[in-house]
Scaffold this motif. Sequence first.
Motif, PDB file in Angstrom:
ATOM      1  N   MET A 112       0.799  -1.224   0.000  1.00 17.63           N
ATOM      2  CA  MET A 112       0.000   0.000   0.000  1.00 17.63           C
ATOM      3  C   MET A 112       0.832   1.274   0.000  1.00 17.63           C
ATOM      4  SD  MET A 112      -3.066  -1.046   2.644  1.00 17.63           S
ATOM      5  CE  MET A 112      -4.046  -2.532   2.396  1.00 17.63           C
ATOM      6  N   THR A 113       2.118   1.175  -0.282  1.00 22.81           N
ATOM      7  CA  THR A 113       2.981   2.364  -0.228  1.00 22.81           C
ATOM      8  C   THR A 113       2.609   3.428  -1.255  1.00 22.81           C
ATOM      9  OG1 THR A 113       4.582   1.234  -1.657  1.00 22.81           O
ATOM     10  CG2 THR A 113       4.972   1.148   0.724  1.00 22.81           C
ATOM     11  N   ASP A 114       1.908   3.045  -2.321  1.00 25.91           N
ATOM     12  CA  ASP A 114       1.577   4.004  -3.369  1.00 25.91           C
ATOM     13  C   ASP A 114       0.120   4.449  -3.334  1.00 25.91           C
ATOM     14  OD1 ASP A 114       0.550   1.574  -4.099  1.00 25.91           O
ATOM     15  OD2 ASP A 114       1.243   1.644  -6.173  1.00 25.91           O
ATOM     16  N   LEU A 115      -0.597   4.193  -2.231  1.00 30.69           N
ATOM     17  CA  LEU A 115      -1.978   4.664  -2.138  1.00 30.69           C
ATOM     18  C   LEU A 115      -2.004   6.192  -2.155  1.00 30.69           C
ATOM     19  CD1 LEU A 115      -3.664   2.355   0.553  1.00 30.69           C
ATOM     20  CD2 LEU A 115      -4.218   2.508  -1.881  1.00 30.69           C
ATOM     21  N   PRO A 116      -2.866   6.785  -2.967  1.00 30.75           N
ATOM     22  CA  PRO A 116      -2.944   8.246  -2.999  1.00 30.75           C
ATOM     23  C   PRO A 116      -3.612   8.796  -1.744  1.00 30.75           C
ATOM     24  CG  PRO A 116      -4.638   7.302  -4.400  1.00 30.75           C
ATOM     25  CD  PRO A 116      -3.790   6.149  -3.929  1.00 30.75           C
ATOM     26  N   THR A 117      -3.267  10.029  -1.396  1.00 29.93           N
ATOM     27  CA  THR A 117      -3.835  10.684  -0.213  1.00 29.93           C
ATOM     28  C   THR A 117      -4.351  12.072  -0.584  1.00 29.93           C
ATOM     29  OG1 THR A 117      -1.693  11.596   0.443  1.00 29.93           O
ATOM     30  CG2 THR A 117      -2.301   9.445   1.357  1.00 29.93           C
ATOM     31  N   VAL A 118      -5.206  12.593   0.283  1.00 29.83           N
ATOM     32  CA  VAL A 118      -5.681  13.968   0.145  1.00 29.83           C
ATOM     33  C   VAL A 118      -5.382  14.706   1.444  1.00 29.83           C
ATOM     34  CG1 VAL A 118      -7.487  13.446  -1.529  1.00 29.83           C
ATOM     35  CG2 VAL A 118      -7.997  13.302   0.906  1.00 29.83           C
ATOM     36  N   LYS A 169      -2.311  20.028   9.892  1.00 31.36           N
ATOM     37  CA  LYS A 169      -2.403  19.483   8.536  1.00 31.36           C
ATOM     38  C   LYS A 169      -2.159  17.974   8.550  1.00 31.36           C
ATOM     39  CE  LYS A 169      -1.013  23.714   6.144  1.00 31.36           C
ATOM     40  NZ  LYS A 169      -0.030  24.330   5.202  1.00 31.36           N
ATOM     41  N   THR A 170      -2.982  17.247   7.790  1.00 27.24           N
ATOM     42  CA  THR A 170      -2.891  15.791   7.743  1.00 27.24           C
ATOM     43  C   THR A 170      -3.059  15.300   6.308  1.00 27.24           C
ATOM     44  OG1 THR A 170      -5.267  15.524   8.091  1.00 27.24           O
ATOM     45  CG2 THR A 170      -3.875  15.552  10.063  1.00 27.24           C
ATOM     46  N   GLU A 171      -2.859  14.006   6.126  1.00 29.41           N
ATOM     47  CA  GLU A 171      -3.150  13.344   4.856  1.00 29.41           C
ATOM     48  C   GLU A 171      -3.915  12.060   5.156  1.00 29.41           C
ATOM     49  OE1 GLU A 171       0.082  12.973   1.947  1.00 29.41           O
ATOM     50  OE2 GLU A 171       1.272  14.279   3.249  1.00 29.41           O
ATOM     51  N   ILE A 172      -4.949  11.786   4.355  1.00 29.71           N
ATOM     52  CA  ILE A 172      -5.709  10.553   4.517  1.00 29.71           C
ATOM     53  C   ILE A 172      -5.830   9.856   3.165  1.00 29.71           C
ATOM     54  CG2 ILE A 172      -7.012  11.351   6.519  1.00 29.71           C
ATOM     55  CD1 ILE A 172      -9.351  11.918   4.641  1.00 29.71           C
ATOM     56  N   VAL A 173      -5.969   8.534   3.202  1.00 28.65           N
ATOM     57  CA  VAL A 173      -6.096   7.746   1.978  1.00 28.65           C
ATOM     58  C   VAL A 173      -7.370   8.146   1.246  1.00 28.65           C
ATOM     59  CG1 VAL A 173      -6.445   5.414   1.058  1.00 28.65           C
ATOM     60  CG2 VAL A 173      -4.759   5.821   2.869  1.00 28.65           C
ATOM     61  N   SER A 174      -7.248   8.362  -0.062  1.00 17.82           N
ATOM     62  CA  SER A 174      -8.386   8.822  -0.855  1.00 17.82           C
ATOM     63  C   SER A 174      -8.998   7.729  -1.725  1.00 17.82           C
ATOM     64  CB  SER A 174      -7.952   9.993  -1.740  1.00 17.82           C
ATOM     65  OG  SER A 174      -6.892   9.610  -2.603  1.00 17.82           O
ATOM     66  N   SER A 175      -8.378   6.558  -1.805  1.00 19.26           N
ATOM     67  CA  SER A 175      -8.883   5.482  -2.654  1.00 19.26           C
ATOM     68  C   SER A 175      -9.838   4.574  -1.895  1.00 19.26           C
ATOM     69  CB  SER A 175      -7.722   4.646  -3.196  1.00 19.26           C
ATOM     70  OG  SER A 175      -6.932   5.377  -4.096  1.00 19.26           O
ATOM     71  N   ALA A 176     -10.781   4.012  -2.648  1.00 22.09           N
ATOM     72  CA  ALA A 176     -11.634   2.953  -2.111  1.00 22.09           C
ATOM     73  C   ALA A 176     -10.881   1.636  -2.259  1.00 22.09           C
ATOM     74  CB  ALA A 176     -12.957   2.900  -2.864  1.00 22.09           C
ATOM     75  N   ALA A 192     -10.862  -1.083   4.553  1.00 22.39           N
ATOM     76  CA  ALA A 192     -10.912  -1.887   3.336  1.00 22.39           C
ATOM     77  C   ALA A 192     -12.143  -2.794   3.314  1.00 22.39           C
ATOM     78  CB  ALA A 192      -9.651  -2.739   3.210  1.00 22.39           C
ATOM     79  N   GLN A 193     -12.775  -2.893   2.145  1.00 21.47           N
ATOM     80  CA  GLN A 193     -13.853  -3.852   1.953  1.00 21.47           C
ATOM     81  C   GLN A 193     -13.255  -5.243   1.755  1.00 21.47           C
ATOM     82  OE1 GLN A 193     -16.607  -2.798  -1.187  1.00 21.47           O
ATOM     83  NE2 GLN A 193     -16.468  -0.613  -0.724  1.00 21.47           N
ATOM     84  N   VAL A 194     -13.995  -6.270   2.171  1.00 24.92           N
ATOM     85  CA  VAL A 194     -13.531  -7.650   2.005  1.00 24.92           C
ATOM     86  C   VAL A 194     -14.542  -8.410   1.146  1.00 24.92           C
ATOM     87  CG1 VAL A 194     -12.832  -9.786   3.129  1.00 24.92           C
ATOM     88  CG2 VAL A 194     -12.405  -7.593   4.258  1.00 24.92           C
ATOM     89  N   TRP A 195     -14.061  -8.906   0.019  1.00 23.30           N
ATOM     90  CA  TRP A 195     -14.856  -9.743  -0.872  1.00 23.30           C
ATOM     91  C   TRP A 195     -14.147 -11.079  -1.021  1.00 23.30           C
ATOM     92  CZ3 TRP A 195     -19.474  -7.894  -2.986  1.00 23.30           C
ATOM     93  CH2 TRP A 195     -19.729  -6.525  -2.775  1.00 23.30           C
ATOM     94  N   HIS A 196     -14.896 -12.119  -1.353  1.00 25.77           N
ATOM     95  CA  HIS A 196     -14.318 -13.459  -1.387  1.00 25.77           C
ATOM     96  C   HIS A 196     -14.522 -14.121  -2.757  1.00 25.77           C
ATOM     97  CE1 HIS A 196     -15.098 -12.696   2.901  1.00 25.77           C
ATOM     98  NE2 HIS A 196     -14.080 -13.495   3.133  1.00 25.77           N
ATOM     99  N   VAL A 197     -13.545 -14.918  -3.114  1.00 27.46           N
ATOM    100  CA  VAL A 197     -13.685 -15.771  -4.294  1.00 27.46           C
ATOM    101  C   VAL A 197     -13.133 -17.148  -3.929  1.00 27.46           C
ATOM    102  CG1 VAL A 197     -11.450 -15.039  -5.267  1.00 27.46           C
ATOM    103  CG2 VAL A 197     -13.201 -16.008  -6.760  1.00 27.46           C
ATOM    104  N   GLY A 198     -13.859 -18.186  -4.312  1.00 28.18           N
ATOM    105  CA  GLY A 198     -13.452 -19.549  -3.998  1.00 28.18           C
ATOM    106  C   GLY A 198     -12.930 -20.267  -5.229  1.00 28.18           C
TER     107      GLY A 198
END
Length: 235
Positions: free
Chosen positions: A71-77, A90-97, A121-127
């Motif tokens: 996750m080092t390249d996640l964009p922030t706002v 002043k802060t920065e927070i993750v802007s991506s879903a 983070a959302q969690v989805w599953h695939v079997g």
Amino acid sequence: PPPISCCSNLPRAALRTVVLSPPPPPKMSVKVCTHPLMKHKLAHLRDKSVAPKEFRELSNEISTLLAYEAMTDLPTVDGTVATPFADECKTEIVSSAVGVVPIMRSGLGMVDGFIYAYPLAQVWHVGLYRDNKTLTPVEYYNRFSLETSLDVVYVLDSTLNCGAVDKSAVGLVKEWGVKKIKLCVIVASPEGIQAFHKEHPDVEIVTGSIDEGLTEGSDVYPGLGDPGNRFFGTS
């Protein structure tokens, strides 16, 4: 008289045939986490004498390290918060879903580590499982929604063996509409990396180790054994 060529007065150098080279193939992207704690914890995770309880704990800890690496390249706002000493900091927070998609069942052991790193983070599953005779993936569970708003998805699998299951899982996530995907595995084989990137050259692999190769049964060697069995205490 001989026919007049429109190029007859050009210097010889101008008459050379230009051969255009094909564009270079996409660069395969593999990021190996070299943190000393990754090496330390992975050494214990490989130990066949480790009981399921400790195997689960180590899997969670290793997965958190992988999550930070991935996750080092996640964009922030930019934003602001009030601290005990300042009304406006002043802060920065993750802007991506962000979403994580564990491949059942070995990928399930990595979910808690990723959620610990980024709880939103959302969690989805695939079997999916690999047919031991044909080495082809068999899909048995997929409950993806019709549409997705996720910007980035981390596909989780404990081991990248021959690559068949991981290729299929990432293909399903692409069909779902996600544009940025990373495959996160604890250990990977060189053969699996090559096979995976042949089909998905645009997807980065993040791993704790690139091992020596594959066993006759197409499992990572020296690897972890069967991570699903070791995590859930089954055989």
